[in-house]
Design an enzyme around this catalytic site. Structure first.
Site, short mmCIF file in Angstrom:
data_model
loop_
_atom_site.label_atom_id
_atom_site.label_comp_id
_atom_site.label_asym_id
_atom_site.label_seq_id
_atom_site.Cartn_x
_atom_site.Cartn_y
_atom_site.Cartn_z
N CYS A 60 0.85 -1.19 0.00
CA CYS A 60 0.00 0.00 0.00
C CYS A 60 0.89 1.24 0.00
CB CYS A 60 -0.91 0.00 1.22
SG CYS A 60 -1.84 -1.54 1.45
N CYS A 63 1.24 3.61 3.14
CA CYS A 63 1.37 3.05 4.49
C CYS A 63 2.81 2.95 4.98
CB CYS A 63 0.71 1.67 4.52
SG CYS A 63 0.65 0.98 6.20
N CYS A 100 -10.46 0.27 19.41
CA CYS A 100 -10.12 -0.39 18.15
C CYS A 100 -8.67 -0.86 18.18
CB CYS A 100 -10.32 0.57 16.98
SG CYS A 100 -11.98 1.27 16.92
N CYS A 191 -17.09 -1.88 9.47
CA CYS A 191 -16.48 -0.56 9.44
C CYS A 191 -15.64 -0.51 8.17
CB CYS A 191 -15.62 -0.34 10.68
SG CYS A 191 -14.70 1.22 10.68
N ARG A 263 -17.04 8.68 10.01
CA ARG A 263 -15.95 9.02 10.92
C ARG A 263 -14.95 9.95 10.27
NH1 ARG A 263 -13.93 4.05 12.71
NH2 ARG A 263 -15.51 4.19 14.34
#
Length: 350
Positions: A60, A63, A100, A191, A263
């Site tokens: 990614c 990241c 989380c 989510c 969010r």
């Protein structure tokens, strides 16, 4: 006012037309829907902890946890149970209702599942909602976490199907959809959201929203992240996204997924109070708070509490507080972080 109708058949041109609305018209429509479905002054608060950091095999491009990029990130094994519980207690004391836990994995190994199951059970016993993000999940793994009582599982789509290959090549878009399907089938809440500011076009932001809004059931939580550019990643030198485009993304997410928590997620550290206020008006009603989102900065709790107070907002499980009450809450949270356990559970994941 007529009841808001849930739809799962949004066409790309419909969503693009929402993005193209004059800002005042878009905000009015989004806020009207938001006010109809939620308390417009209530925000759900979550805390996110990295329970296993770095050495992820994925590529990614955004990241810092990818093993393919030199970002100076220190690799860690899976955290010891007491370390996780200490952080969870502190999060609860600081006003978070959901805890989380994220691990930098392509997918969890079977040997990790019993430990993860216990972790969920222990955090749940503190009286908090739980969420995990561990990469791809098989149907069996999703069922195991659901049986442990995990409330939410996060797995973002990141961007549109068309732009996805420019961001990630080590897992397919379909694999992400399959994981979401496994999560939903297990009974857990989904989510799922994405990241904007990764060099995508406006049509890609519409494409991301279309994919999320056209799932058989809308995600229960939809995190909208602004790219945090980290040195050493391929996306470190991308141009900044116009902040108003970010607000538009929040608003369109609220219109197309009216009953979902939207969010305001990564990137808040670089957002002005005014920009965040616009996002809350546009339909954002959930945030992560604390000093870090996995490995990137996030506003400190006291900054968020001060902003809430100025805007007349209150946490999901509380009321607007005074400065003195905020200070007392933060002192209680600090006391919960008494002695951190430095040992890590060796899951052989490095």
């Amino acid at each position: 006012m007529s009841e808001v109708q849930l739809r799962n058949n949004w066409k790309r041109e419909e969503i693009e037309s929402l993005f193209a609305l004059p800002m005042n018209d878009l905000l009015f429509q989004a806020h009207s829907i938001h006010r109809q479905e939620f308390d417009p002054n209530e925000v759900q608060i979550s805390r996110l902890l990295s329970i296993k950091t770095g050495a992820c095999p994925e590529d990614c491009k955004y990241c810092p946890q990818s093993a393919r990029y030199d970002t100076g990130l220190e690799k860690e094994r899976l955290l010891a149970m007491e370390t996780v519980l200490t952080e969870a207690r502190s999060a609860k004391a600081a006003g978070a209702s959901r805890f989380c836990m994220g691990a930098a994995w392509r997918n969890p190994k079977e040997r990790d599942m019993p430990y993860l199951k216990t972790m969920v059970e222990e955090v749940k016993a503190l009286g908090m909602e739980t969420c995990m993000t561990l990469g791809m999940l098989s149907a069996e793994q999703a069922n195991t976490l659901a049986d442990a009582g995990l409330d939410y599982y996060n797995h973002n789509l990141d961007t549109s199907p068309e732009y996805y290959g420019d961001v990630i090549t080590t897992r397919t878009y379909q694999s992400r959809l399959d994981t979401l399907s496994n999560v939903r089938a297990s009974g857990m809440k989904v989510c799922s959201g994405g990241i904007v500011g990764m060099g995508e076009k406006a049509t890609d932001r519409a494409g991301l929203i279309q994919q999320l809004a056209n799932l058989d059931q809308h995600p229960d939580s939809v995190p909208i992240n602004m790219l945090v550019k980290v040195e050493g990643t391929p996306f470190e030198k991308l141009d900044d996204l116009d902040p108003l485009e970010f607000v538009r993304t929040i608003a369109v997410a609220r219109i197309t997924m009216p009953k979902s928590r939207v969010r305001l997620s990564a990137g808040r550290e670089n957002m002005s109070d005014e920009l965040q206020a616009m996002c809350f008006f546009a339909g954002a009603n959930s945030i992560f708070y604390g000093c870090k989102l996995l490995t990137t900065p996030n506003p400190e709790e006291n900054d968020d509490m001060g902003l809430f107070r100025r805007l007349g907002l209150h946490p999901e499980q509380g009321v607007a507080s005074t400065k003195e009450q905020d200070e007392a809450m933060l002192a209680k949270a600090a006391a919960q972080q008494d002695k951190k356990v430095s040992a890590f559970y060796d899951a052989g994941a490095l």
